[in-house]
Scaffold this motif. Structure first.
Motif, PDB file in Angstrom:
ATOM      1  N   ASP A 248       0.804  -1.216   0.000  1.00  0.00           N
ATOM      2  CA  ASP A 248       0.000   0.000   0.000  1.00  0.00           C
ATOM      3  C   ASP A 248       0.839   1.269   0.000  1.00  0.00           C
ATOM      4  O   ASP A 248       0.307   2.368   0.107  1.00  0.00           O
ATOM      5  N   GLY A 249       2.170   1.126  -0.122  1.00  0.00           N
ATOM      6  CA  GLY A 249       3.043   2.290  -0.193  1.00  0.00           C
ATOM      7  C   GLY A 249       3.635   2.721   1.128  1.00  0.00           C
ATOM      8  O   GLY A 249       4.400   3.689   1.173  1.00  0.00           O
ATOM      9  N   THR A 250       3.306   2.049   2.224  1.00  0.00           N
ATOM     10  CA  THR A 250       3.852   2.411   3.529  1.00  0.00           C
ATOM     11  C   THR A 250       5.353   2.122   3.570  1.00  0.00           C
ATOM     12  O   THR A 250       5.800   1.027   3.209  1.00  0.00           O
ATOM     13  N   MET A 251       6.116   3.121   4.026  1.00  0.00           N
ATOM     14  CA  MET A 251       7.573   2.963   4.073  1.00  0.00           C
ATOM     15  C   MET A 251       7.980   2.233   5.352  1.00  0.00           C
ATOM     16  O   MET A 251       7.481   2.527   6.439  1.00  0.00           O
ATOM     17  N   VAL A 252       8.896   1.279   5.195  1.00  0.00           N
ATOM     18  CA  VAL A 252       9.405   0.503   6.323  1.00  0.00           C
ATOM     19  C   VAL A 252      10.911   0.749   6.426  1.00  0.00           C
ATOM     20  O   VAL A 252      11.654   0.521   5.460  1.00  0.00           O
ATOM     21  N   VAL A 253      11.337   1.240   7.588  1.00  0.00           N
ATOM     22  CA  VAL A 253      12.755   1.488   7.857  1.00  0.00           C
ATOM     23  C   VAL A 253      13.298   0.294   8.627  1.00  0.00           C
ATOM     24  O   VAL A 253      12.819  -0.014   9.730  1.00  0.00           O
ATOM     25  N   VAL A 254      14.274  -0.389   8.033  1.00  0.00           N
ATOM     26  CA  VAL A 254      14.819  -1.624   8.622  1.00  0.00           C
ATOM     27  C   VAL A 254      16.219  -1.351   9.148  1.00  0.00           C
ATOM     28  O   VAL A 254      17.112  -0.923   8.394  1.00  0.00           O
ATOM     29  N   GLU A 255      16.392  -1.554  10.421  1.00  0.00           N
ATOM     30  CA  GLU A 255      17.728  -1.439  11.008  1.00  0.00           C
ATOM     31  C   GLU A 255      18.590  -2.617  10.537  1.00  0.00           C
ATOM     32  O   GLU A 255      18.092  -3.741  10.409  1.00  0.00           O
ATOM     33  N   ASP A 256      19.859  -2.336  10.322  1.00  0.00           N
ATOM     34  CA  ASP A 256      20.803  -3.347   9.819  1.00  0.00           C
ATOM     35  C   ASP A 256      20.318  -3.947   8.503  1.00  0.00           C
ATOM     36  O   ASP A 256      20.553  -5.130   8.217  1.00  0.00           O
ATOM     37  N   GLY A 257      19.657  -3.132   7.705  1.00  0.00           N
ATOM     38  CA  GLY A 257      19.121  -3.638   6.445  1.00  0.00           C
ATOM     39  C   GLY A 257      19.885  -3.171   5.228  1.00  0.00           C
ATOM     40  O   GLY A 257      19.570  -3.578   4.106  1.00  0.00           O
ATOM     41  N   GLU A 258      20.879  -2.317   5.431  1.00  0.00           N
ATOM     42  CA  GLU A 258      21.612  -1.789   4.285  1.00  0.00           C
ATOM     43  C   GLU A 258      22.337  -2.888   3.523  1.00  0.00           C
ATOM     44  O   GLU A 258      22.445  -2.852   2.291  1.00  0.00           O
ATOM     45  N   SER A 259      22.819  -3.877   4.239  1.00  0.00           N
ATOM     46  CA  SER A 259      23.565  -4.957   3.586  1.00  0.00           C
ATOM     47  C   SER A 259      22.661  -5.909   2.817  1.00  0.00           C
ATOM     48  O   SER A 259      23.150  -6.802   2.112  1.00  0.00           O
ATOM     49  N   HIS A 260      21.353  -5.717   2.922  1.00  0.00           N
ATOM     50  CA  HIS A 260      20.408  -6.614   2.247  1.00  0.00           C
ATOM     51  C   HIS A 260      19.678  -5.920   1.100  1.00  0.00           C
ATOM     52  O   HIS A 260      18.603  -6.387   0.676  1.00  0.00           O
ATOM     53  N   ILE A 261      20.222  -4.811   0.614  1.00  0.00           N
ATOM     54  CA  ILE A 261      19.562  -4.080  -0.470  1.00  0.00           C
ATOM     55  C   ILE A 261      19.446  -4.980  -1.705  1.00  0.00           C
ATOM     56  O   ILE A 261      20.412  -5.629  -2.116  1.00  0.00           O
ATOM     57  N   GLY A 262      18.230  -4.988  -2.277  1.00  0.00           N
ATOM     58  CA  GLY A 262      17.953  -5.827  -3.438  1.00  0.00           C
ATOM     59  C   GLY A 262      17.502  -7.224  -3.091  1.00  0.00           C
ATOM     60  O   GLY A 262      17.179  -8.012  -3.990  1.00  0.00           O
ATOM     61  N   LYS A 263      17.445  -7.541  -1.807  1.00  0.00           N
ATOM     62  CA  LYS A 263      17.054  -8.874  -1.375  1.00  0.00           C
ATOM     63  C   LYS A 263      15.732  -8.810  -0.605  1.00  0.00           C
ATOM     64  O   LYS A 263      15.366  -7.788  -0.051  1.00  0.00           O
ATOM     65  N   LYS A 264      15.040  -9.949  -0.577  1.00  0.00           N
ATOM     66  CA  LYS A 264      13.821 -10.060   0.216  1.00  0.00           C
ATOM     67  C   LYS A 264      14.205 -10.557   1.595  1.00  0.00           C
ATOM     68  O   LYS A 264      14.978 -11.511   1.734  1.00  0.00           O
ATOM     69  N   LEU A 265      13.622  -9.921   2.609  1.00  0.00           N
ATOM     70  CA  LEU A 265      14.078 -10.151   3.978  1.00  0.00           C
ATOM     71  C   LEU A 265      12.872 -10.277   4.900  1.00  0.00           C
ATOM     72  O   LEU A 265      11.877  -9.566   4.751  1.00  0.00           O
ATOM     73  N   SER A 266      12.953 -11.213   5.840  1.00  0.00           N
ATOM     74  CA  SER A 266      11.932 -11.335   6.880  1.00  0.00           C
ATOM     75  C   SER A 266      12.316 -10.412   8.024  1.00  0.00           C
ATOM     76  O   SER A 266      13.432 -10.516   8.567  1.00  0.00           O
ATOM     77  N   VAL A 267      11.409  -9.506   8.375  1.00  0.00           N
ATOM     78  CA  VAL A 267      11.680  -8.532   9.426  1.00  0.00           C
ATOM     79  C   VAL A 267      10.578  -8.600  10.470  1.00  0.00           C
ATOM     80  O   VAL A 267       9.474  -9.114  10.219  1.00  0.00           O
ATOM     81  N   VAL A 268      10.891  -8.095  11.656  1.00  0.00           N
ATOM     82  CA  VAL A 268       9.926  -8.010  12.736  1.00  0.00           C
ATOM     83  C   VAL A 268       9.725  -6.539  13.092  1.00  0.00           C
ATOM     84  O   VAL A 268      10.697  -5.777  13.178  1.00  0.00           O
ATOM     85  N   VAL A 269       8.505  -6.128  13.263  1.00  0.00           N
ATOM     86  CA  VAL A 269       8.180  -4.731  13.532  1.00  0.00           C
ATOM     87  C   VAL A 269       8.594  -4.383  14.949  1.00  0.00           C
ATOM     88  O   VAL A 269       8.299  -5.108  15.910  1.00  0.00           O
ATOM     89  N   THR A 270       9.272  -3.242  15.080  1.00  0.00           N
ATOM     90  CA  THR A 270       9.651  -2.752  16.410  1.00  0.00           C
ATOM     91  C   THR A 270       8.785  -1.576  16.855  1.00  0.00           C
ATOM     92  O   THR A 270       8.485  -1.439  18.038  1.00  0.00           O
TER      93      THR A 270
END
Length: 360
Positions: free
Chosen positions: A316-338
């Motif tokens: 829906d266009g909501t932006m998600v800021v992922v900590e320690d996510g810079e090294s995963h650019i271009g990849k699909k990642l499982s994250v947990v909401v903080t």
């Protein structure tokens, strides 16, 4: 006036019964009366007073019954009437064999007694059944009558007509919204909105021209798919300068609702107490709510403002800021909401990779 008629009717009937009822007295009694006409007038007066009392009782009973009937809803009144008629019909059908029975003359009074009692019993039974199954009975007679009665009583409200503006047509989401069947009532497209949409389609700017033509194509599809709901409204207001003002004026005249994505039109219409259905507000309210601890799969698209941050977006266009996510650019990642943050520009969600959270 009706009260006076009821009371006078009982007085006249009582006086008449008293005046002529003297002749029904036994002959030995009548032979002892010296003034028969005087006795008639005395009994007529006494019976008239009794008729007055009965008339007052009948008048008060009538008024009480009238008040009770007025307090009943149309649905209950009609269903009970239908139940009463059906009960009397069943009673008469069952009584037909009874009247054919060859009873002795000594007990022939049983037939009218049975007729009266059965009519009363089946009438009450029919009305009681109507209270329980009244809606079903009415629907069997006329499937659309119940809704008509509820609308007349104010129990149901008729669907408000929706007026489309140019921004909502160009936006395109109205097509999916109609397909969901959540939107009720007529969809009106004013003639001046159609003219504005044509002006956008004829614009010199390629982007505007594309948007306008897409809006016309969408409107054509809606007209073909919902010919009875989507209607071109011929109303126009030459003295009103802008299209937005005409839309507000039309909504006020027909007591309709504006269907728009225009923020400014939304505010202006609200100030003038016109109901507005904003598709953007609907989309915002239907966005899924993510609470701390919820997991989601996200593709990291770019780096964030802070070191080691990665940025991804929900559907829906909501932006998600992922900590320690810079090294995963271009990849699909499982994250947990903080955490989540609501800003004037929209909603932001903060998360961290599931692996990192487990490590911590």
């Amino acid at each position: 006036m009706l009260d006076v008629v009821i009371i006078l009717t009982f007085i006249v009937l009582g006086s008449a019964v008293g005046f002529h009822g003297v002749e029904l007295l036994p002959s030995p009694v009548l032979s002892q009366v010296e003034n028969l006409n005087g006795l008639r007038w005395v009994t007529a007066g006494s019976s008239g007073l009794l008729g007055l009392a009965l008339g007052l009782l009948a008048q008060s009973t009538y008024r009480r019954l009238e008040r009770n009937i007025k307090q009943l809803s149309s649905e209950i009144l009609i269903s009970r009437s239908v139940g009463l008629v059906l009960g009397l019909l069943v009673a008469n059908l069952l009584l037909a064999p009874t009247f054919l029975l060859p009873l002795p003359s000594e007990v022939s009074f049983i037939k009218p007694v049975v007729a009266v009692l059965s009519s009363m019993i089946f009438s009450v039974l029919g009305m009681n059944l109507a209270d329980v199954h009244g809606q079903t009975i009415i629907r069997l007679i006329n499937p659309s009558s119940l809704e008509t009665m509820l609308l007349a009583d104010g129990t149901l409200k008729p669907a408000v007509a929706k007026i489309l503006d140019t921004s909502c047509i160009i936006d395109g989401r109205i097509e999916e919204l109609l397909q969901t069947a959540f939107l009720e009532g007529q969809i009106l497209v004013p003639q001046f909105v159609l003219q504005e949409l044509q002006g956008v389609a004829d614009a010199a700017n390629d982007q505007k021209r594309t948007r306008g033509r897409r809006g016309l194509d969408l409107l054509q599809r809606l007209r073909e798919r919902y010919p009875e709901r989507v209607v071109i409204h011929s109303a126009d207001y030459d003295e009103v300068p802008t299209v937005d003002a005409k839309l507000v004026r039309l909504a006020q005249d027909i007591n309709g609702a504006l269907l728009t994505t225009d923020y400014n039109l939304n505010k202006v219409a609200n100030v003038q107490q016109v109901q507005v259905l904003n598709v953007n507000d609907l989309a915002q309210s239907l966005r899924p709510v993510y609470l701390p601890g919820d997991s989601l799969d996200l593709k990291i698209l770019k780096e964030g403002k802070e070191p080691d941050q990665g940025i991804g977006y929900l559907a829906d266009g909501t932006m998600v800021v992922v900590e320690d996510g810079e090294s995963h650019i271009g990849k699909k990642l499982s994250v947990v909401v903080t955490s989540a943050l609501q800003t004037s520009a929209g909603r932001m969600i903060f998360a961290r990779p599931v692996v990192s959270s487990a490590t911590l």
